[in-house]
Design a protein around this motif. Structure first.
Motif, PDB file in Angstrom:
ATOM      1  N   ARG B 148       0.799  -1.238  -0.020  1.00  0.00           N
ATOM      2  CA  ARG B 148      -0.089   0.087  -0.149  1.00  0.00           C
ATOM      3  C   ARG B 148       0.801   1.146  -0.129  1.00  0.00           C
ATOM      4  O   ARG B 148       0.429   2.292  -0.482  1.00  0.00           O
ATOM      5  N   SER B 153      -2.159   4.034   6.627  1.00  0.00           N
ATOM      6  CA  SER B 153      -3.141   3.316   6.375  1.00  0.00           C
ATOM      7  C   SER B 153      -2.871   1.957   7.273  1.00  0.00           C
ATOM      8  O   SER B 153      -1.948   1.115   6.909  1.00  0.00           O
ATOM      9  N   ILE B 235      -6.778  -0.519  -3.392  1.00  0.00           N
ATOM     10  CA  ILE B 235      -6.765  -1.320  -2.004  1.00  0.00           C
ATOM     11  C   ILE B 235      -6.124  -2.369  -2.325  1.00  0.00           C
ATOM     12  O   ILE B 235      -6.964  -3.334  -2.897  1.00  0.00           O
TER      13      ILE B 235
END
Lengths: 496, 456
Positions: B148, B153, B235
């Protein structure tokens, strides 16, 4: 002399061939799965007969060195003989067939073995409670550091996030500490191989969560000032983690708890002789002092009267949690159990004695033959280190070259280039199950290679010469990645 | 004793070379008050005949039953050749192939395994194993968070329909890296995780989305819809799959938008149930992510003479090189299970594996039909299934399972603790090992148990 290479099994594949006796019959019913979820092309698995497969994997096995076939003095790995009974008895059909979620009433046999194993490992380590779940040493380390951090948090000491690691430690120690969210603080080791106490005193403080130590250390010597180390760390509010990789050196002679350790992991595939399997499975059982017992990973085997049962989060609400889908590597645990029962009290106390005898004998003979001990004047533990820095300087023949040439002499190489702080090192662990004759043959091989290094160094540098493959190009392997066979012959080469 | 070959004369000669009077002297660097603790709690040694008797007796107490348990560990036929080969000493008494030239057997088998797993999952590369399916999920989530490339996150979506133990293990391991698992509800009617359930997270900062196919209930998810939702938002998608099912089901590499990391439990591939382990965690990914993958990887290269051979590669990811910057702390993996699974997949081939998957599916369908024909038993979900299903009974499950157990039938897993919202729910499984008559026996026994209890 060398067995020939074996083609990839995919090359033996012929459309329509198969080990059909192994397949179930046609199921005789419809597939009620929406079309869009179904696979359109079959996977590229080989189509071979049973005999094709049996020959292929038998031949592959013959390309391996192993304890059963060769002396395997791989330092820090304890490649001792794996008694056949351990394997056979762990593979009794009823043990293999038992589903992990089967009722405890249909598992009292296996649970009894595991419960007794917990007790025996507690006895050997001096720890109050033991959990068998961790599936390898590194997972045991994870559990240990997570418990140390949980302990500090429970006391409101949230600032304790530093794990001290000596520079000679196994790579798993700093990697584990980091995985646990701790800050790794490395401290130096003195010229005599012991931890630098001044550096340790300077390193500890209000941020100290604990220290991870292997004793005997990875340098093949016993940490003589361990009690002072424990005192310094405990006085600073930290806890001591014992990396059990080298437990074979002291099993039955010294207990980690008596040295001041609060938590230990035991590599059952090392000290307790479960097979290494070409890289696993292992087991990293963990033992703790009373203060840490509430945090042990689940499940654990408990006993109520004559009945054994799994303890879960309901019994251990403060547990750090679950590390495996079920109960870790039960089959490995059973092998270790059988091994410990076979050796018993008397046998276990002989293990470290003869491991130390073999290591010190090998060290004495190698030094007499002109090799340089990394820590002269020190007793070897269950393993020893020689440094080939002189050979590397004078003959330009490295520890790696010696290691590869040893293969030609029919012996697996010792661990090379670990620990990192000894230049051109061989970390040699003979284990107690090797005879004097085997050790003498190893010394003879080393002496012979030393002579070759002077007279025909290229022969050593280009070794091995008698194995199925010549020396492999690791640099190429990492640059031109070929990690999987594909039917179109296109290997997985990165597009960039 | 203790498999130590030394004669008294050997010991004497060796001590003389060392220059020590006794073995005791070899321990002189250990502080005296630490030495020579007795092992009072360790029993006296048994010889092989005695331990064989003890273990045989204990194995006999763990009576084997007709089992319909699944829930992440599956009973399949294991060809005799699998363990005859895997327990050859050359495989089982070797170690991690650090000396590649002396370990070509293990390395080539690993390369073949990686190739088979990559093809099964529809991905480009696979590693040489992790511990088990649950710990592989934990590693996959950590890997996804690295892919990612947004350190802030930390939230990952994991459906409630993912195996509860997998979620527990993932929580235990990843929470230390600050990952927070957020549960996505399943649809009460179908047992599926609906794309609509992800919608509340639209625009939120997520590190990964995980999908299990088939899910814990045995239901087949709308993988395309879920994968597309994650893919469109950039994602990383983690897929958890059953390798047997992949002979029949579209692999994660071919889902719409495709998975980034695929993990699963390799136990169904020739590995015995053995009370829970040792099993086989596998992981596959796209080539672009390979440097973020944890664990050993075997690669094909050339030797000095220009001939092909195998070696461990990309080791700069690993703990023994990178130490606290490594992709994982894993060292020892499940090597021997890799060998066993590779033999299994070779014997099954694409046709045999498909036959196993189809048999599982068909038998499970027959099982559900037979059991739901009993008054008081109904299927909990309408979604399509692979080889497991959730049933709902008209009364608590536990005593029913106990009554079946007395008839030598393990009737499945009681879901009361993990899914109380499902009421009296029971997870059952059938594989190719179950015959129609086994299923009839189970149905007859369940019918009798329920009837007896109703009458009482």
């Amino acid at each position: 002399m060398a067995p020939p290479r074996e083609p990839l099994i995919f090359h033996a594949s012929r459309p329509g061939r198969g080990a059909t006796d192994q397949w179930p019959r046609e199921p005789g019913g419809a597939i009620s799965i929406p079309e869009g979820l179904l696979r359109s092309r079959p996977p590229a698995l080989p189509e071979v007969s049973e005999l094709d497969a049996v020959r292929h994997f038998t031949r592959l096995s013959q390309l391996n060195f192993s304890v059963d076939t060769h002396f395997y003095p791989l330092g820090s790995c304890t490649m001792k003989y794996n008694p056949k009974a351990c394997n056979a008895l762990a593979m009794l059909p009823a043990f293999l067939a038992r589903h992990p979620l089967a009722p405890e009433s249909r598992g009292q046999g296996v649970l009894a073995c595991l419960h007794e194993l917990q007790g025996m490992l507690g006895e050997v380590t001096g720890m109050q409670a033991v959990a068998l779940g961790p599936m390898a040493g590194a997972q045991g380390e994870f559990a240990g550091v997570a418990m140390i951090l949980a302990h500090h948090r429970a006391r409101g000491e949230f600032a304790r996030r530093e794990i001290i690691v000596p520079e000679a430690a196994h790579g798993t120690n700093p990697a584990t500490a980091r995985l646990c969210g701790a800050v790794v603080r490395e401290i130096p080791v003195g010229a005599d191989g012991d931890v630098d106490l001044e550096a340790l005193r300077a390193a500890v403080g209000a941020g100290t969560a604990g220290i991870m130590l292997t004793n005997p250390s990875t340098l093949g010597v016993f940490e003589r000032r361990i009690l002072q180390v424990a005192e310094i760390v405990h006085a600073a509010g930290g806890l001591l983690y014992y990396d059990g990789a080298n437990l074979n050196a002291i099993v039955g002679r010294v207990r980690p708890a008596d040295m001041g350790f609060d938590v230990v992991h035991v590599n059952l595939h090392k000290t307790f002789s479960t097979p290494h399997g070409g890289g696993g499975p292992g087991a990293g059982a963990i033992g703790v002092a009373e203060t840490l017992a509430p945090y042990l990973p689940i499940p654990i085997v408990g006993r109520e009267g004559e009945r054994y049962r799994w303890l879960t989060e309901r019994d251990l609400p403060l547990s750090i949690g679950r590390l495996s889908a079920f109960m870790g590597n039960v089959g490995v645990l059973l092998r270790a159990y059988v091994y410990m029962r076979l050796l018993g009290r008397e046998g276990l106390s002989r293990v470290a004695e003869h491991a130390a005898l073999n290591a010190n004998y090998l060290l004495a003979r190698l030094v007499r033959a002109g090799f340089e001990a990394a820590y002269p004047g020190r007793r070897a533990s269950h393993e020893l280190i020689v440094t080939l820095r002189r050979e590397a300087r004078e003959q330009r023949v490295t520890a790696m070259d010696f290691a590869k040439r040893l293969l030609d002499y029919g012996m697996h190489a010792p661990t090379t280039y670990f620990p990192l702080l000894v230049p051109e090192c061989l970390l040699i662990e003979p284990t107690e199950t090797e005879s004097k004759e085997t050790l003498d043959a190893f010394v003879a091989a080393m002496v012979s290679i030393e002579r070759e290094a002077r007279e025909d160094p290229e022969r050593v540098r280009r070794a091995p010469h008698t194995l199925p493959v010549r020396r492999l190009d690791d640099v190429r392997a990492a640059k031109r990645l070929d990690l999987a066979w594909t039917p179109d012959g296109r290997t997985a080469d990165p597009p960039r | 004793m203790a498999f130590i070959p030394h004669t008294a004369a050997d010991v004497e000669a060796m001590l003389a070379v060392i220059g020590a009077r006794s073995i005791e002297q070899l321990f002189e660097e250990i502080p005296p008050d630490l030495r020579s603790r007795p092992l009072a709690g360790i029993p006296q040694a048994l010889n092989e005949m005695e331990i064989t008797r003890l273990m045989s007796r204990r194995a006999a107490t763990d009576r084997v039953a007709l089992s319909f348990l699944g829930a992440g560990a599956y009973e399949h036929h294991i060809p005799a050749a699998v363990w005859a080969l895997a327990t050859r000493g050359e495989f089982y008494s070797s170690y991690t192939p650090y000396q590649a030239e002396a370990s070509q057997g293990t390395l080539q088998a690993t390369y073949e395994f990686q190739s088979m797993i990559a093809s099964l999952t529809g991905m480009q590369v696979a590693n040489a194993s992790l511990y088990d399916g649950a710990s592989a999920l934990a590693e996959a989530l950590l890997m996804a968070a690295r892919i990612r490339r947004r350190p802030e996150s930390r939230r990952v979506l994991v459906p409630r329909a993912v195996h509860p133990h997998y979620r527990a293990v993932a929580r235990c391991i990843t929470s230390h890296q600050g990952l927070r698992l957020e549960e996505v509800a399943y649809d009460a009617a179908t047992g599926r995780t609906l794309v609509e359930a992800l919608e509340p997270y639209d625009g939120e900062d997520l590190a990964a989305v995980a999908i299990q196919q088939p899910n814990f209930f045995g239901v087949l998810e709308d993988v395309d819809g879920l994968a597309e939702w994650a893919g469109r938002r950039g994602i990383p998608l983690v897929a958890i799959v059953n390798p047997i099912s992949l002979a029949l089901l579209r692999p994660p590499g071919e889902w719409l938008a495709g998975a980034d990391v695929v993990v699963g439990e390799g136990q169904p591939l020739g590995i015995p149930l053995s009370s829970g382990g040792p099993y086989l965690g596998f992981m596959a990914t796209r080539l672009e992510h390979v440097r973020q993958m944890p664990g050993r990887i075997a690669g094909r290269t050339l030797d000095l003479a220009g001939d092909e051979g195998f070696t461990l590669t990309l080791q700069a990811r690993e703990q023994h090189i990178r130490r606290d910057r490594a992709t994982s702390n894993i060292c020892t993996n499940q090597g021997l299970m890799v060998t066993a699974a590779t033999v299994y997949l070779s014997l099954m081939g694409p046709q045999g594996l498909r036959r196993v998957a189809e048999s599982c599916h068909v038998r499970a369908g027959e099982l559900v039909s037979a059991l739901t024909g009993i008054p008081g038993v109904r299927a909990a979900f309408t979604g399509p299934r692979f080889h497991e299903a959730v049933l709902q009974l008209d009364r608590p499950v536990e005593p029913v399972l106990a009554a079946l157990e007395r008839r030598d039938i393990l009737g499945g897993l009681d879901l009361a603790a993990d899914y109380p919202e499902l009421g009296h729910a029971l997870l059952v499984c059938a594989t190719e090992t179950k015959t129609r008559s086994d299923i009839e026996d189970f149905a007859a026994a369940l019918g009798a148990v329920l009837e007896a209890r109703t009458a009482a």
